[in-house]
Each structure stands twice: as C-alpha cells, then as structure tokens.
Design an enzyme around this catalytic site. Sequence first.
Site, PDB file in Angstrom:
ATOM      1  CB  SER A 166      -0.897  -0.007   1.245  1.00  0.00           C
ATOM      2  OG  SER A 166      -1.617  -1.217   1.317  1.00  0.00           O
ATOM      3  CB  SER A 191       2.399   7.270  -3.105  1.00  0.00           C
ATOM      4  OG  SER A 191       3.622   7.414  -2.408  1.00  0.00           O
ATOM      5  CB  THR A 192       6.576   3.880  -3.619  1.00  0.00           C
ATOM      6  OG1 THR A 192       6.835   5.042  -2.849  1.00  0.00           O
ATOM      7  CG2 THR A 192       7.764   3.541  -4.499  1.00  0.00           C
ATOM      8  CG  ASP A 209       4.138  -2.910   1.420  1.00  0.00           C
ATOM      9  OD1 ASP A 209       3.546  -3.490   2.356  1.00  0.00           O
ATOM     10  OD2 ASP A 209       3.805  -1.769   1.006  1.00  0.00           O
ATOM     11  CG  ASP A 246       6.253   5.205   6.296  1.00  0.00           C
ATOM     12  OD1 ASP A 246       5.806   5.956   5.395  1.00  0.00           O
ATOM     13  OD2 ASP A 246       5.563   4.328   6.833  1.00  0.00           O
ATOM     14  CE  LYS A 260       5.103  -2.101   4.889  1.00  0.00           C
ATOM     15  NZ  LYS A 260       4.806  -1.016   3.924  1.00  0.00           N
ATOM     16  N   GLY A 261       3.566   1.928   7.777  1.00  0.00           N
ATOM     17  CA  GLY A 261       2.343   2.372   8.421  1.00  0.00           C
ATOM     18  C   GLY A 261       2.050   3.840   8.251  1.00  0.00           C
ATOM     19  N   GLY A 277       0.791   5.035   5.857  1.00  0.00           N
ATOM     20  CA  GLY A 277      -0.569   5.062   5.298  1.00  0.00           C
ATOM     21  C   GLY A 277      -1.562   4.281   6.142  1.00  0.00           C
ATOM     22  CD  GLU A 312       1.524  -1.832   4.188  1.00  0.00           C
ATOM     23  OE1 GLU A 312       2.016  -1.465   5.279  1.00  0.00           O
ATOM     24  OE2 GLU A 312       1.532  -1.122   3.168  1.00  0.00           O
TER      25      GLU A 312
HETATM   26  O1  DER Z   1       1.563   2.555   4.954  1.00  0.00           O
HETATM   27  C1  DER Z   1       2.534   1.916   4.501  1.00  0.00           C
HETATM   28  O2  DER Z   1       3.095   0.993   5.135  1.00  0.00           O
HETATM   29  C2  DER Z   1       3.125   2.330   3.177  1.00  0.00           C
HETATM   30  O3  DER Z   1       3.684   1.225   2.502  1.00  0.00           O
HETATM   31  C3  DER Z   1       4.215   3.359   3.438  1.00  0.00           C
HETATM   32  O4  DER Z   1       5.074   2.823   4.351  1.00  0.00           O
HETATM   33  C4  DER Z   1       4.973   3.769   2.167  1.00  0.00           C
HETATM   34  O5  DER Z   1       4.179   4.661   1.516  1.00  0.00           O
HETATM   35  P1  DER Z   1       4.747   5.572   0.316  1.00  0.00           P
HETATM   36  O6  DER Z   1       5.245   4.605  -0.750  1.00  0.00           O
HETATM   37  O7  DER Z   1       3.566   6.362  -0.105  1.00  0.00           O
HETATM   38  O8  DER Z   1       5.866   6.419   0.879  1.00  0.00           O
END
Ligand code: DER
Length: 210
Positions: free
Chosen positions: A7, A9-10, A63, A66, A76-77, A79, A85
């Site tokens: 989850s 944007s990347t 995945d 952060d 992570k987290g 989002g 995840e």
């Molecule tokens: O919420 C999450 O774990 C996302 O994978 C986050 O850690 C990375 O989000 P980004 O690719 O938008 O920076």
Amino acid sequence: MILGIGSGSTIVYAVTRLAERVRKEGLKIVCIPTSFQAQQLIVTNNLTLGSLDTTPELDCAIDGADEVDDKLTLIKGGGGCQTQEKIVASCARKLVIVADSTKNSTSLGQQYKKIPVEVIPLAYNPILQRITQKFGGTAELRMGKMKAGPIVSDNGNFIVDWFFPTGIEDWKTVNERIKMMPGVVETGLFVDMAQIAYFGGPDGSLSVKL
Ligand code: DER
C-alpha cells in the site's frame, strides 16, 4: 506467481509496470492485496485478484516503506496499512521494498520520526501512556484530515503514532514488548522481514540494499 501487493504511493508505480508486463508477456500472476487501496489498485489495473483464503503461501510481496535502516529494519504504516501488510509479508517467501531515496537511512529515526501502532479503539489512551512511560518519546492518536475525529484503519481500529526517542537500537525487543501490550493489534516495525530494498533517486538512479 502469487504476489503480495503493498500500500501507499510508491507501490502504484510497481503495479503499473507489473500490469504492463502481464499484458505484454502474458505473465500468470495472482495478486494478494494488503489494503482496500491495494485491492482497488489490483482491480483497476486488470490484474487477477486473489486472497489468503485460496492462496496463503506467496512467492513474493512488494511493498513500500517509510524508512529502511542498514539491517533492513523497516518503519511502515505511514498510510495506516501495516497490519494487513505485515500479515501478507509474513506469508511471502520474499519481501521486496520499493521506495524513494529519502527512505534510505543507516538507522531508524534519521528521516522518519514516528512508528505507527494499530490499536483497538478501547485501548488507545492506555497505550499512549504505556508506550511513552516504557520507552520515552511522545505519542498521539492519528486524527483524520478530511474526516472528523481519529482515522479508522481498514480493520476498524485506531492508529497511535509513537514519536520515539533517539538511541534505540534493539528494535526487535521494542517491537515484541509493544506487541504484547493489551489492545495493540500491530506495529509498523518490520524486523527481519525484508530481503531487499530498491531506492529510486530523483535523477532516476537506482540503489539497492540487501
Ligand atoms: O503505509 C505503509 O506501510 C506504506 O507502505 C508506506 O510505508 C509507504 O508509503 P509511500 O510509498 O507512499 O511512501
């Protein structure tokens, strides 16, 4: 291949490229989502949507993160999706991280200052107190920006963000102790889970951490 889809944007870039290859090369891939967002991403890219009900053993999960330290410990987290995840990543033989170069650190906290913790709503206040009493720093309930009140995860829970102090090195122990607090569902600390991380630079460069 059975592939976990993360989850954020990347991951969108990875899924777009994956869909292109599936179309061009006829790859046979079943995608397992890690959030409502990931599920929508799979469906809108015309990829085959699967679930852990039918395929609980994955070849790989891709995945975002952060922050990634030199031991491939992840935060992570960002989002708010770390719980599903981590479940999907735990079912995969390999966890591959894709991130931009700002996520690449030697130790956690250099660039990303908080660790998200998913909690049962009833327990958020005691956990706010307990985490800071035990480990220092500060903690706050993650509030919605376009929603009144706290954000609610895909699992119907709250997110506590722990702004941790500097100097912590034994993330494995910290993670285990936070996980044991009654009401904690999952932390955004991924310890000894990722095998490789790819970082994209602003100039299109690629760096890899193993
Ligand atoms: O919420 C999450 O774990 C996302 O994978 C986050 O850690 C990375 O989000 P980004 O690719 O938008 O920076």
